[in-house]
Design a protein around this motif. Structure first.
Motif, short mmCIF file in Angstrom:
data_model
loop_
_atom_site.label_atom_id
_atom_site.label_comp_id
_atom_site.label_asym_id
_atom_site.label_seq_id
_atom_site.Cartn_x
_atom_site.Cartn_y
_atom_site.Cartn_z
N LEU A 1 0.32 -0.89 -6.65
CA LEU A 1 -1.00 -0.97 -6.24
C LEU A 1 -1.62 -2.35 -6.61
O LEU A 1 -2.64 -2.90 -6.12
N LEU A 2 -1.24 -2.94 -7.65
CA LEU A 2 -1.59 -4.05 -8.26
C LEU A 2 -1.20 -5.38 -7.22
O LEU A 2 -1.97 -6.50 -7.26
N MET A 3 -0.35 -5.14 -6.24
CA MET A 3 0.17 -6.20 -5.39
C MET A 3 -0.88 -6.34 -4.16
O MET A 3 -0.79 -7.09 -3.43
N VAL A 4 -1.55 -5.16 -4.02
CA VAL A 4 -2.37 -5.18 -2.80
C VAL A 4 -3.42 -6.41 -2.64
O VAL A 4 -3.37 -6.93 -1.57
N PRO A 5 -4.28 -6.68 -3.82
CA PRO A 5 -5.19 -7.70 -3.65
C PRO A 5 -4.49 -8.95 -3.25
O PRO A 5 -4.97 -9.79 -2.46
N LEU A 6 -3.21 -9.24 -3.72
CA LEU A 6 -2.52 -10.58 -3.69
C LEU A 6 -2.02 -10.57 -2.30
O LEU A 6 -1.96 -11.59 -1.55
N GLY B 1 4.49 3.64 -9.23
CA GLY B 1 3.42 3.67 -8.04
C GLY B 1 2.15 2.92 -8.44
O GLY B 1 1.59 2.18 -7.47
N ASN B 2 1.63 2.94 -9.52
CA ASN B 2 0.36 2.56 -9.92
C ASN B 2 0.51 0.83 -10.08
O ASN B 2 -0.27 0.09 -9.57
N VAL B 3 1.73 0.53 -10.37
CA VAL B 3 1.88 -0.93 -10.52
C VAL B 3 2.01 -1.65 -9.26
O VAL B 3 1.65 -2.80 -9.10
N SER C 1 9.73 11.76 -0.92
CA SER C 1 10.85 11.97 -0.27
C SER C 1 11.71 10.43 -0.14
O SER C 1 10.91 9.52 0.07
N LEU C 2 12.78 10.37 -0.55
CA LEU C 2 13.45 9.21 -0.66
C LEU C 2 13.77 8.53 1.00
O LEU C 2 13.91 7.15 0.90
N VAL C 3 13.56 9.31 1.88
CA VAL C 3 13.43 8.64 3.13
C VAL C 3 12.45 7.91 3.42
O VAL C 3 12.25 6.74 3.97
N PHE C 4 11.01 8.53 2.90
CA PHE C 4 9.97 7.70 3.05
C PHE C 4 9.98 6.39 2.21
O PHE C 4 9.39 5.32 2.54
N VAL C 5 10.56 6.59 0.91
CA VAL C 5 10.61 5.40 -0.03
C VAL C 5 11.58 4.36 0.66
O VAL C 5 11.21 3.17 0.56
N GLY C 6 12.48 4.59 1.59
CA GLY C 6 13.38 3.78 2.14
C GLY C 6 12.61 2.99 3.22
O GLY C 6 12.87 1.68 3.55
N LEU D 1 0.89 -1.18 0.09
CA LEU D 1 -0.18 -0.02 0.19
C LEU D 1 0.92 1.14 -0.16
O LEU D 1 0.51 2.32 -0.97
N LEU D 2 1.79 1.15 0.85
CA LEU D 2 2.82 2.49 0.82
C LEU D 2 3.51 2.86 -0.30
O LEU D 2 3.58 3.91 -0.70
N LEU D 3 3.95 1.61 -1.22
CA LEU D 3 4.84 1.63 -2.36
C LEU D 3 3.95 2.13 -3.43
O LEU D 3 4.40 2.74 -4.28
N GLY D 4 2.47 2.01 -3.23
CA GLY D 4 1.52 2.20 -4.12
C GLY D 4 1.28 3.84 -4.34
O GLY D 4 0.88 4.47 -5.29
N SER D 5 1.95 4.36 -3.26
CA SER D 5 1.73 5.97 -3.25
C SER D 5 2.97 6.69 -3.91
O SER D 5 3.14 7.92 -3.79
N LEU D 6 4.12 5.78 -4.28
CA LEU D 6 4.96 6.42 -4.95
C LEU D 6 4.80 7.66 -6.05
O LEU D 6 4.09 7.29 -6.90
#
Length: 545
Positions: A474-479, A470-472, A354-359, A344-349
């Protein structure tokens, strides 16, 4: 075996596994540059990755079945030779087509290394103790995955990307010698071998056709089209025939009786989405760092360390915790929650996140994968009969690779479509000169070298890849939700205390070893029992009781 003897036996195994991971990840950070240099597009980029995963997926159950029939030490050495030979040949590729062919060869060896390392570990370590050593495998995996992209970036910047394919060769030679010297497995019980050749062909053809369809759909033809329908129908027919053949085969590649075991069925479902998380993030985070953030290959390797750091720390710590306490389910459920949160968090990329948040997002996802991945294999090995240890292990690995392959293909197809649309929308407001440059450099779908683009066009491309990646995710969330549910439903069976070799010897001696508890169950109805002279009243019924 003592702790020292186990470590000695595992040394060659761990080094072989390290080589396979290193050879696979060392090109991750340089892959955008490789595809750009070879004049490839997003489809070629996806195929270079999925070709290896496809070959790994198809070959894994075959290696696993061979492990139940032949010398496992020889098999893993053969797999290592095939893998590094394919890697070395890839360094001479002159276009994306030849690169894909050699990556397929890499994948064939990789399937053997992935399955056989887990099978041999089960041979010499009991399920209860395996968590302790599984942490070592997790640490080696994390080291190869962290060090690979970083080393690949340095080598690419200093010597060129082709040297990435050669650096694993000397390490592989050492690994093969170390396996020969340190790994000592007892002779397997001789028996008549029956290889299911028809099953191999049908499963390989069906899965390959399915994955080729997933890769090409949306690029070469529409998802809803005649070629798409023909490929899906063909794959379904091949796999249906394969199921019928596997029911009747004397030595099936994937014994369908395995799926009567609830643990195996649920672990297989969970492993599909874990494969997407594991393979998808490593592929698309490199694209994000280089194409959305303008990082060099070396910088890209450094920026993805939090993901593998989370995997390293969690797999090592929780592996030891499982060995000490024998409790695994709460750890795996917690890991699946982290995988869901990380997705969910990586879906917001976005390109300016911020690279801190990405990390932090990457660390959360990596920690979750580390708590699940090795333990899914562990709980399956803990419940299956010893005669199916190899094929059960490879089945879980097979579906993990299948999930990763399908996931990367679908995510790559979606990314190519989304990025192309964002670039078309973004270039509409640019000057005619920049629109002409855009049409020439990214208009045909090829992956650009962002650092060479004009400033205005560079912002458009970086924004497109930032939004697209980021959109890609989000495809992982249902899985990830499916993973959480299936792991929560796994039977909480205690970990056994017998090694695979002990269980095999017990079975050969006419005894049945309970895989869950490690206790020896003797069939007293056929045993010769000497009655004590003081108790002549004992009869057969009481002995049975």
């Amino acid at each position: 075996m003592s702790h020292r003897q186990v470590l000695e036996s595992l040394s060659g195994l761990l080094l072989g596994m390290f080589v396979s991971i290193l050879a696979g990840t060392v090109v991750a950070t340089s892959l955008p540059l490789i595809i750009s240099d070879l004049k490839g597009d997003q489809s070629a980029y996806t195929w270079v990755v999925t070709a290896t995963l496809l070959a790994t997926t198809v070959s894994t159950p075959i290696w696993g079945k061979f492990a139940d029939l032949f010398n496992r030490k020889l098999l893993i050495q053969l797999a290592l030779v095939v893998f590094v030979l394919g890697s070395a040949l890839a360094g001479f590729a002159q276009n994306t087509d030849t690169l894909i062919v050699f990556r397929i060869m890499q994948g064939l060896g990789g399937g053997g290394l992935a399955a056989l390392s887990q099978i041999i570990m089960a041979d010499i370590i009991s399920p209860r103790e395996r968590g302790r050593y599984a942490g070592l495998f997790g640490a080696v995996m994390a080291l190869g995955t962290i060090g690979g992209p970083l080393l690949g970036g340095v080598v690419t910047d200093a010597f060129g990307w082709r040297w990435n394919f050669f650096i694993a060769l000397p390490v592989a030679i050492v690994a093969i010698i170390l396996l020969q010297v340190t790994l000592h497995l007892p002779e397997r019980v001789k028996r008549v071998v029956s290889i299911d050749y028809l099953g191999i062909v049908l499963i390989s053809a069906g899965v390959s056709l399915l994955l080729i369809w997933v890769t090409l759909a949306g690029n070469s033809f529409e998802w809803a089209s005649l070629p798409s329908s023909a490929m899906v129908l063909g794959a379904a027919i091949l796999l249906l025939i394969a199921v019928i053949v596997e029911f009747k085969a004397k030595e099936p590649i994937i014994p369908l009786d395995l799926f009567k075991n609830r643990t195996v069925t649920l672990a297989v479902i969970a492993s599909l989405s874990v494969g997407v998380a594991m393979f998808g993030t490593s592929v698309f985070l490199s694209q994000y760092m280089q194409l959305a953030r303008g990082a060099t290959p070396t910088e890209s390797g450094l920026l993805t360390i939090p993901m593998m750091g989370g995997l390293l720390i969690s797999s090592t710590f929780f592996g030891n915790l499982i060995s000490r306490t024998g409790k695994w389910k709460s750890i795996m459920v917690s890991g699946s929650v982290l995988v869901l949160a990380g997705s969910l968090l990586l879906g917001s990329l976005r390109y300016d996140t911020s690279l801190v948040f990405v990390g932090v997002f990457m660390f959360i996802l990596g920690a979750g994968v580390g708590m699940i991945m090795q333990n899914l294999v562990l709980v399956v090995q803990n419940t299956v009969e010893i005669t199916h240890l190899g094929v059960a292990t490879s089945t879980v690995t097979f579906f993990r690779s299948l999930g990763g392959t399908v996931g990367v293909a679908v995510m790559g197809s979606v990314l190519g479509t989304v990025v192309a649309q964002y670039i078309r929308d973004g270039t509409g407001a640019l000057s005619p000169a920049n629109r002409a440059v855009a049409a020439e450099t990214v208009g045909d779908g090829t992956i650009p070298q962002v650092s060479l683009l004009p400033a205005a066009l560079r912002v458009v491309v970086e924004s497109a890849y930032g939004m697209g990646v980021g959109n890609v995710f989000l495809l992982m969330v249902p899985l990830a939700v499916i993973t959480l549910v299936t792991i929560a439903l796994l039977p909480n069976i205690p970990l056994g205390t017998m090694t695979g070799i002990d269980r095999e010897r017990s079975a050969a001696a006419g005894e049945a070893a309970s895989p869950a508890t490690g206790r020896i169950l003797v069939d007293v109805s056929t045993a010769s029992v000497a009655l004590p002279p003081s108790e002549p009243e004992l009869d057969e019924g009481k002995i049975r009781s």
